[in-house]
Write an enzyme that holds these catalytic residues in place. Structure first.
Site, PDB file in Angstrom:
ATOM      1  N   GLU A 128       0.818  -1.217   0.000  1.00  0.00           N
ATOM      2  CA  GLU A 128       0.000   0.000   0.000  1.00  0.00           C
ATOM      3  C   GLU A 128       0.848   1.261   0.000  1.00  0.00           C
ATOM      4  OE1 GLU A 128      -2.606  -0.348   3.341  1.00  0.00           O
ATOM      5  OE2 GLU A 128      -3.656  -2.081   2.493  1.00  0.00           O
ATOM      6  N   VAL A 129       1.942   1.246   0.730  1.00  0.00           N
ATOM      7  CA  VAL A 129       2.777   2.450   0.821  1.00  0.00           C
ATOM      8  C   VAL A 129       4.034   2.235  -0.034  1.00  0.00           C
ATOM      9  CG1 VAL A 129       4.077   3.979   2.351  1.00  0.00           C
ATOM     10  CG2 VAL A 129       1.924   2.960   3.140  1.00  0.00           C
ATOM     11  N   HIS A 138       9.257  -1.098   3.160  1.00  0.00           N
ATOM     12  CA  HIS A 138       9.108  -1.301   4.604  1.00  0.00           C
ATOM     13  C   HIS A 138       9.013  -2.782   4.891  1.00  0.00           C
ATOM     14  CE1 HIS A 138       5.184  -0.617   2.751  1.00  0.00           C
ATOM     15  NE2 HIS A 138       4.671  -1.468   3.627  1.00  0.00           N
TER      16      HIS A 138
HETATM   17  P1  5GP Z   1       1.741  -2.356   3.263  1.00  0.00           P
HETATM   18  O1  5GP Z   1       0.335  -2.800   3.009  1.00  0.00           O
HETATM   19  O2  5GP Z   1       2.180  -1.302   2.268  1.00  0.00           O
HETATM   20  O3  5GP Z   1       2.704  -3.496   3.375  1.00  0.00           O
HETATM   21  O4  5GP Z   1       1.754  -1.731   4.711  1.00  0.00           O
HETATM   22  C1  5GP Z   1       1.583  -0.370   4.971  1.00  0.00           C
HETATM   23  C2  5GP Z   1       1.434  -0.224   6.460  1.00  0.00           C
HETATM   24  O5  5GP Z   1       1.604   1.129   6.785  1.00  0.00           O
HETATM   25  C3  5GP Z   1       0.055  -0.644   6.990  1.00  0.00           C
HETATM   26  O6  5GP Z   1       0.217  -1.672   7.971  1.00  0.00           O
HETATM   27  C4  5GP Z   1      -0.502   0.647   7.599  1.00  0.00           C
HETATM   28  O7  5GP Z   1      -1.252   0.443   8.778  1.00  0.00           O
HETATM   29  C5  5GP Z   1       0.764   1.459   7.864  1.00  0.00           C
HETATM   30  N1  5GP Z   1       0.562   2.904   7.828  1.00  0.00           N
HETATM   31  C6  5GP Z   1      -0.103   3.608   6.870  1.00  0.00           C
HETATM   32  N2  5GP Z   1      -0.061   4.923   7.155  1.00  0.00           N
HETATM   33  C7  5GP Z   1       0.651   5.046   8.304  1.00  0.00           C
HETATM   34  C8  5GP Z   1       1.031   6.182   9.103  1.00  0.00           C
HETATM   35  O8  5GP Z   1       0.727   7.337   8.802  1.00  0.00           O
HETATM   36  N3  5GP Z   1       1.761   5.925  10.210  1.00  0.00           N
HETATM   37  C9  5GP Z   1       2.124   4.659  10.571  1.00  0.00           C
HETATM   38  N4  5GP Z   1       2.850   4.527  11.683  1.00  0.00           N
HETATM   39  N5  5GP Z   1       1.783   3.567   9.840  1.00  0.00           N
HETATM   40  C10 5GP Z   1       1.051   3.768   8.726  1.00  0.00           C
END
Ligand code: 5GP
Length: 126
Positions: free
Chosen positions: A105-106, A110
């Site tokens: 998502e981001v 990470h």
């Molecule tokens: P992905 O789905 O990209 O692997 O994980 C993105 C993660 O970033 C998700 O677990 C989500 O909860 C976390 N996340 C999104 N926005 C923020 C934020 O503004 N602050 C923090 N600490 N985590 C975030």
């Protein structure tokens, strides 16, 4: 430049803004190359994100472009953060989503660290 076939890095993604201090985070670790902080929507009693400070979209981008020193620092930080959080004795899970099939998502690399309870099967069944 990102690796061919990968999206360009978006400097306004949420983790880039956290790195610039524009958005707060609950920090658990910082070194020259890496930042770790609690996930805003934890999916386990302990859910921490570890990110490189450099502008890398994903694991694919990072492993193709990052200098060896940054790659080593990132991997070391993952282990150190888990140790610092007291997760080693009971165990923990490290996960990184990459691209569409990974459900990323981001668009800033990470690694998730999950722990604090038995975490079940690695993947949900179809
Ligand atoms: P992905 O789905 O990209 O692997 O994980 C993105 C993660 O970033 C998700 O677990 C989500 O909860 C976390 N996340 C999104 N926005 C923020 C934020 O503004 N602050 C923090 N600490 N985590 C975030």
């Amino acid at each position: 430049m990102p690796v061919s076939g990968l999206p360009p890095y978006d400097p306004n993604n949420i983790f880039a803004r956290i790195l610039r201090g524009e958005i707060p985070c609950k920090k658990v670790h910082e070194d020259a190359h890496t930042l770790a902080f609690h996930d805003i929507a934890p999916q386990a009693p302990v859910h921490v994100l570890v990110i490189p400070k450099g502008a890398y979209v994903s694991m694919a981008d990072f492993t193709a472009r990052a200098p060896a020193e940054e790659q080593a620092a990132f991997l070391r930080a993952v282990g150190e953060v888990a140790r610092q959080l007291g997760l080693e004795a009971a165990g923990y899970r490290v996960l990184s989503n990459m691209g569409q099939h990974g459900g990323q998502e981001v668009p800033h690399l990470h690694v998730h660290i999950f722990g604090g309870r038995p975490l079940g099967k690695m993947l949900a069944k179809e």
